[in-house]
Design a protein around this motif. Structure first.
Motif, PDB file in Angstrom:
ATOM      1  N   LYS A   1      -1.070  -5.578  -4.889  1.00 64.87           N
ATOM      2  CA  LYS A   1      -1.812  -4.384  -4.442  1.00 64.87           C
ATOM      3  C   LYS A   1      -1.881  -3.804  -3.444  1.00 64.87           C
ATOM      4  CE  LYS A   1      -5.319  -7.229  -7.990  1.00 64.87           C
ATOM      5  NZ  LYS A   1      -7.447  -7.349  -8.090  1.00 64.87           N
ATOM      6  N   SER A   2      -2.553  -2.767  -3.285  1.00 65.71           N
ATOM      7  CA  SER A   2      -2.330  -1.925  -2.411  1.00 65.71           C
ATOM      8  C   SER A   2      -3.736  -0.957  -2.142  1.00 65.71           C
ATOM      9  CB  SER A   2      -1.625  -0.103  -2.788  1.00 65.71           C
ATOM     10  OG  SER A   2      -2.278   0.368  -3.230  1.00 65.71           O
ATOM     11  N   ASN A   3      -4.260  -2.238  -0.712  1.00 66.89           N
ATOM     12  CA  ASN A   3      -5.384  -1.934  -1.247  1.00 66.89           C
ATOM     13  C   ASN A   3      -5.934  -1.189   1.139  1.00 66.89           C
ATOM     14  OD1 ASN A   3      -8.826  -2.689  -0.687  1.00 66.89           O
ATOM     15  ND2 ASN A   3      -8.594  -4.768  -0.860  1.00 66.89           N
ATOM     16  N   ASN A   4      -6.285  -0.737   0.966  1.00 66.68           N
ATOM     17  CA  ASN A   4      -6.808   0.143   2.391  1.00 66.68           C
ATOM     18  C   ASN A   4      -7.974   0.363   2.796  1.00 66.68           C
ATOM     19  OD1 ASN A   4      -4.353   1.866   1.914  1.00 66.68           O
ATOM     20  ND2 ASN A   4      -5.127   3.559   1.150  1.00 66.68           N
TER      21      ASN A   4
END
Length: 79
Positions: free
Chosen positions: A47-50
């Motif tokens: 997951k690309s979690n910012n």
């Protein structure tokens, strides 16, 4: 004389404590278990979690602030 008697007393108590016989011996039952080779692949979703990270000027500043408290008992009393 007092020190010699104290030393003899301590040695006597130590020898008497080690001379205790422990008649009960506990036998432990061993369990034999076989080894199973398991090769299972698990897929992990990335997951690309910012997320936002807070930056403090001093390392552990909140922790040091909380640990540096003082109570009324810490202050010196004037007589």
């Amino acid at each position: 004389m007092k020190t010699i008697l104290t030393l003899i007393f301590v040695l006597f108590i130590g020898v008497a404590a080690q001379a205790q016989n422990d008649a009960v011996q506990v036998k432990v039952e061993t369990i034999v278990m076989s080894i199973v080779n398991a090769t299972e692949k698990q897929e992990v979703a990335i997951k690309s979690n910012n997320s936002l990270a807070r930056l403090y000027r001093f390392k552990n500043s909140k922790v040091t602030k909380e640990l540096s408290f003082s109570t009324k008992l810490n202050k010196a009393k004037l007589a």
